[in-house]
Design an enzyme around this catalytic site. Structure first.
Site, short mmCIF file in Angstrom:
data_model
loop_
_atom_site.label_atom_id
_atom_site.label_comp_id
_atom_site.label_asym_id
_atom_site.label_seq_id
_atom_site.Cartn_x
_atom_site.Cartn_y
_atom_site.Cartn_z
N GLU A 42 -0.04 -42.38 -9.02
CA GLU A 42 -1.23 -41.60 -8.68
C GLU A 42 -1.64 -40.87 -9.97
O GLU A 42 -0.81 -40.20 -10.58
CB GLU A 42 -0.89 -40.59 -7.58
CG GLU A 42 -2.12 -39.92 -7.04
CD GLU A 42 -1.83 -38.90 -5.94
OE1 GLU A 42 -0.68 -38.80 -5.48
OE2 GLU A 42 -2.78 -38.18 -5.58
N ARG A 278 15.52 -43.19 -5.80
CA ARG A 278 14.78 -42.59 -6.90
C ARG A 278 15.76 -41.98 -7.89
O ARG A 278 16.91 -41.69 -7.55
CB ARG A 278 13.77 -41.57 -6.39
CG ARG A 278 14.39 -40.32 -5.78
CD ARG A 278 13.35 -39.44 -5.11
NE ARG A 278 12.48 -38.77 -6.06
CZ ARG A 278 11.16 -38.99 -6.16
NH1 ARG A 278 10.57 -39.86 -5.39
NH2 ARG A 278 10.45 -38.33 -7.03
N LYS A 288 6.32 -34.27 -9.92
CA LYS A 288 5.06 -33.94 -10.60
C LYS A 288 4.58 -32.55 -10.22
O LYS A 288 4.00 -31.86 -11.03
CB LYS A 288 4.00 -34.98 -10.24
CG LYS A 288 3.96 -36.13 -11.23
CD LYS A 288 2.71 -36.95 -11.03
CE LYS A 288 3.03 -38.13 -10.14
NZ LYS A 288 1.90 -38.98 -9.85
P1 ATP Z 1 6.59 -37.18 -7.86
O1 ATP Z 1 7.57 -37.28 -6.74
O2 ATP Z 1 7.17 -36.83 -9.17
O3 ATP Z 1 5.41 -36.33 -7.54
P2 ATP Z 1 5.25 -39.51 -7.06
O4 ATP Z 1 6.13 -40.41 -6.32
O5 ATP Z 1 4.32 -38.70 -6.28
O6 ATP Z 1 6.09 -38.65 -8.08
P3 ATP Z 1 3.59 -41.57 -8.00
O7 ATP Z 1 2.56 -41.48 -9.05
O8 ATP Z 1 3.16 -41.77 -6.61
O9 ATP Z 1 4.43 -40.27 -8.15
O10 ATP Z 1 4.70 -42.62 -8.39
C1 ATP Z 1 4.44 -43.91 -8.88
C2 ATP Z 1 5.64 -44.78 -8.66
O11 ATP Z 1 6.76 -44.21 -9.32
C3 ATP Z 1 5.99 -44.88 -7.19
O12 ATP Z 1 6.27 -46.23 -6.89
C4 ATP Z 1 7.21 -44.03 -7.06
O13 ATP Z 1 8.04 -44.51 -6.04
C5 ATP Z 1 7.86 -44.14 -8.44
N1 ATP Z 1 8.65 -42.96 -8.71
C6 ATP Z 1 8.24 -41.68 -8.71
N2 ATP Z 1 9.27 -40.84 -8.97
C7 ATP Z 1 10.36 -41.63 -9.15
C8 ATP Z 1 11.73 -41.36 -9.44
N3 ATP Z 1 12.20 -40.12 -9.60
N4 ATP Z 1 12.58 -42.41 -9.56
C9 ATP Z 1 12.12 -43.67 -9.41
N5 ATP Z 1 10.85 -43.98 -9.13
C10 ATP Z 1 9.96 -42.98 -9.00
MG MG Z 2 3.44 -40.39 -4.73
#
Ligand code: ATP
Ligand code: MG
Length: 577
Positions: A42, A278, A288
Site C-alpha cells: 500500500e 511475517r 508502518k
Molecule cells: P505494516 O504492517 O508495516 O503496516 P502492511 O502489511 O500494512 O505493513 P503493505 O504495504 O500492505 O504493508 O504490505 C505489502 C506486503 O508486504 C504484504 O504482502 C505484506 O504481507 C508484506 N509484509 C508487510 N510487513 C511484513 C513483514 N513484517 N514480514 C513479511 N512481510 C510483510
Molecule cells: Mg497492509
C-alpha cells in the site's frame, strides 16, 4: 539471546520451504504451467525490512521458476494496493520502486489496484444482480453492533432484503456522489452467524469524497481491501498470492470473491492465497503505523533515518542489498511467527562488509600525542594494507607519520589496570604500521584531565617491524595530526533499548527509544586517504567497526561517516554481564 545463525550458503538460500513445495506440486500436477506472483504494497509509507522478506520471496520465486521454465510467462508484478485515497501518495510509490530496485529486483509489470476500479464496480453490480450483495444503510456503529462477536452470532441488517433494483439504484447513486460518507455501503450477502467474523456480510465498498492520487476525482466510492485484492490478483493472472499470517481469516472471503465472480469475469487464473510468517525483529518496530509515528513525531530525522529498519534507513546506514537478501534467506519462510534477533541482521552486514570494506584508521575521540625525539618537520610515508591476510584482496595506501599524532582517548590510561596493554606512563605500545612509542609524560588541563601525552619513539626499530625478544603487547591505531581529515562521525545503535516494545497502548513504544541510538561526534580525525571517500563508500575503521560515508551529508572532500555496525556484538556481551 540466541547466537546469530551463520550466513546461508547459496545452496541453502534456495532450499525448499512450504511455499516452494506447494508450487512444485502445482506444476507437477499441471494445475499451473507458470508461476505469477506479486508484491502488493500500500503506498502509504516507506518499505521496511519486513517488506524485504516478502520482496525476496515473491521476486525470488519468479526469478527461480523463470530459470526452470524459461518461456512459461513466469513473472512477478509490483502492484500498488491503492484503495484508501486518504493515506496514499505518489511520493511513497516512488520511494517503494526505488527500494525494490535497490534490493536488486525488477518487476515484470507495474500495476495499481486502481487500474481495475471500473471492473470492480462492474463486478459489484454483477454481485447485486446475482443476489450476492446489497446496499446497507446502517451507521458504522450499528454495523459493528449487528456483527456480533466471536462468541455471539451477528444479526441480519434490515437492508439485507432490499430488491436487486433498489440495490442497483442505490449503488449507482453512490457512485454518482449523491450521498455523504457513511450513508451507505455495499456488503456481500454471506452469513451473519459465520464463525469467521470476516464472513459476516463483509463491506465491499464505502463512500469517500476524497481525491485519489491516481484516479483524481473520478471516484467517490472505493473498494475494500478484501474485495479489491482477490480481484486484482485474478485479473493479473496471479497463481500464488502470498501474504502474511494475519490474513489467514481473510482467505475464506478471498475465495468467496473469486468463486462468485470467476465465471462472469472469465479471470485468466484461479489464484490461491497462502500465508507465511511475517518478519519481526527485536530492538526495533516493523509496522508502518509506528514508523509513521516516529517520523511525524520527529523522533527521527525522516523515513531514511539510519536508526530505522526502513529500506531507505538501512541503505543510508550503510547496509548493502546483498546483506539484506542474505538475511532474508537466513530467516527462511515458515508458518510460525517468531521474533528474529537483531544480531542476525548485524551478522549478515559484517559478513558482507568483511570482504568488501577496506581497512583504514580513524580516531573518533582524539587525544594528542607528541613524540618528543621525532624531528619537527619530518614526514614518513608508510605503507599500509587495505586488507587483512584472510581477505584475498590486494591494495595499499600511504599513511603519513609525523611528530604529532592523535590516538583514541580510550587507548591511554593514566593509572592502568593490570591487564591494560595500551599506552600508559612508562609503557611502550606499537602504533599500527608505524613506530614503537613510550609514554614519558602527560599534560593536564586545569581540571586535571590529560589533554596531551608526551612520548619518545625508538628510531632503531623500523616502522612496522617486530624486533625479536621485545615484548610489546598492545597495538593501537593513530592518525597524523597535520594530515588528519577533521569530520563528524555518527555512532548509530539499535532504535529501542528493549527487546520488545511494551504490548500495551500504541504510543508506549516511544518510551523504549534508545537515547544512545545516535551519538554525534565532532572533530573526529580520519587518515588522509579518507578525504577522497565518496558518499556511500564503506570502510572498516580498524578496531572500531564498519562505517559508511553518509549519502546525504557527505560533500566532495568532506565526508561525514555513519557507523553501520560495531565489529563485535556488543549487545550480546552486555546482556551476558
Ligand atoms: P505494516 O504492517 O508495516 O503496516 P502492511 O502489511 O500494512 O505493513 P503493505 O504495504 O500492505 O504493508 O504490505 C505489502 C506486503 O508486504 C504484504 O504482502 C505484506 O504481507 C508484506 N509484509 C508487510 N510487513 C511484513 C513483514 N513484517 N514480514 C513479511 N512481510 C510483510
Ligand atoms: Mg497492509
Amino acid at each position: 539471546m540466541n547466537s546469530p545463525a551463520p550466513a546461508p550458503s547459496p545452496a541453502t538460500a534456495k532450499s525448499s520451504d512450504f511455499i516452494r513445495d506447494i508450487i512444485n506440486d502445482d506444476l507437477e500436477a499441471k494445475r499451473h504451467e507458470k508461476v505469477i506472483t506479486r508484491f502488493p504494497p500500500e503506498p502509504n509509507g516507506f518499505l521496511h525490512i519486513g517488506h524485504a522478506k516478502s520482496i525476496c520471496l515473491n521476486f525470488g520465486l519468479a526469478n527461480e521458476y523463470r530459470e526452470k521454465l524459461p518461456s512459461s510467462g513466469t513473472r512477478c508484478h509490483l502492484r500498488f494496493d491503492d484503495t484508501d485515497p486518504a493515506k496514499e501518495d505518489t511520493l511513497f510509490e516512488d520511494g517503494i520502486q526505488e527500494d525494490v530496485r535497490w534490493l536488486g529486483f525488477e518487476w515484470d509489470g507495474l500495476y495499481h489496484a486502481s487500474d481495475y476500479f471500473e471492473k470492480m464496480y462492474e463486478y459489484g453490480e454483477h454481485l447485486i444482480s446475482a443476489g450476492k450483495a446489497y446496499v446497507c444503510s446502517l451507521s458504522d456503529a450499528e454495523i459493528k453492533e449487528y456483527r456480533g462477536n466471536v462468541t455471539t452470532p451477528g444479526k441480519n441488517s434490515p437492508h439485507r432484503t432490499r430488491t436487486v433494483e433498489e440495490n442497483l439504484d442505490l449503488f449507482r447513486r453512490m457512485r454518482k456522489g449523491e450521498f455523504k460518507e457513511g450513508e451507505h455501503v455495499l456488503r456481500a450477502i454471506i452469513d451473519m452467524a459465520n464463525p469467521n467474523m470476516k464472513m459476516r456480510d463483509p463491506l465491499l465498498y464505502r463512500i469517500r469524497h476524497t481525491a485519489h492520487h491516481m484516479t483524481g476525482d473520478s471516484w467517490c466510492i472505493y473498494p475494500m481491501y478484501d474485495y479489491a485484492h482477490p480481484i486484482s490478483d485474478a485479473i493479473e493472472g496471479i497463481t500464488h498470492s502470498i501474504c502474511t499470517l494475519e490474513f489467514e481469516n481473510n482467505r475464506e472471503l478471498y475465495d468467496w470473491v473469486i468463486d462468485n465472480l470467476i465465471d462472469y469475469a472469465k479471470f485468466p487464473s484461479r489464484p490461491h492465497q497462502y500465508e507465511f510468517a511475517r518478519l519481526s525483529l527485536n530492538y526495533t518496530v516493523l509496522s508502518k503505523r509506528r514508523l509513521l509515528e516516529l517520523v511525524e513525531g520527529k523522533h527521527v530525522s525522516g523515513w531514511d533515518d539510519p536508526r530505522l529498519p526502513t529500506i531507505a534507513g538501512l541503505r543510508r546506514r550503510g547496509y548493502t542489498p546483498e546483506s539484506i537478501r542474505a538475511f532474508c534467506a537466513s530467516v527462511g519462510i515458515s508458518k510460525a511467527n517468531s521474533t528474529v534477533d537483531m544480531a542476525q541482521l548485524e551478522f549478515c552486514i559484517r559478513d558482507d562488509l568483511n570482504q568488501k570494506a577496506p581497512r583504514v584508521m580513524a580516531v573518533l575521540k582524539p587525544l594528542k600525542v607528541v613524540i618528543e625525539n621525532y624531528p619537527d618537520n619530518e614526514v614518513e610515508e608508510l605503507d599500509a594494507s587495505y586488507w587483512p591476510h584472510d581477505v584475498p584482496k590486494e591494495g595499499t595506501r600511504k599513511v603519513p607519520f609525523c611528530k604529532e599524532i592523535y590516538i583514541e582517548q580510550d587507548d591511554f590510561m593514566l593509572e592502568p589496570t593490570k591487564d591494560y596493554y595500551r599506552l600508559a606512563p612508562g609503557k611502550e605500545v606499537r602504533l599500527r604500521y608505524a613506530h614503537l612509542i613510550t609514554c614519558t609524560d602527560v599534560v593536564k588541563d586545569a581540571a586535571g584531565n590529560v589533554v596531551e601525552v608526551r612520548c619518545t619513539y625508538d628510531p632503531e626499530v623500523k616502522p612496522g617491524d617486530n624486533p625479536v625478544g621485545r615484548k610489546v603487547k598492545g597495538t593501537i591505531h593513530w592518525v597524523s595530526a597535520r594530515h588528519a581529515v577533521d569530520t563528524e562521525v555518527r555512532l548509530y545503535d539499535r532504535l529501542l533499548s528493549e527487546e520488545a516494545p511494551p504490548a500495551g497502548k500504541d504510543s508506549e513504544f516511544l518510551n523504549s527509544i534508545n537515547a544512545n541510538a545516535l551519538q554525534v561526534l565532532k572533530g573526529c580525525k580520519l587518515e588522509r586517504s579518507l578525504s577522497e571517500a565518496n558518499a556511500g563508500d564503506s570502510f572498516q575503521f580498524e578496531r572500531q567497526g564498519y562505517f559508511v560515508a553518509d549519502i546525504k551529508d557527505s560533500k566532495p572532500g568532506a565526508p561525514v561517516f555513519n557507523r553501520i555496525v560495531t565489529l563485535k556484538d556488543s549487545w550480546a556481551r552486555a546482556n551476558k554481564k
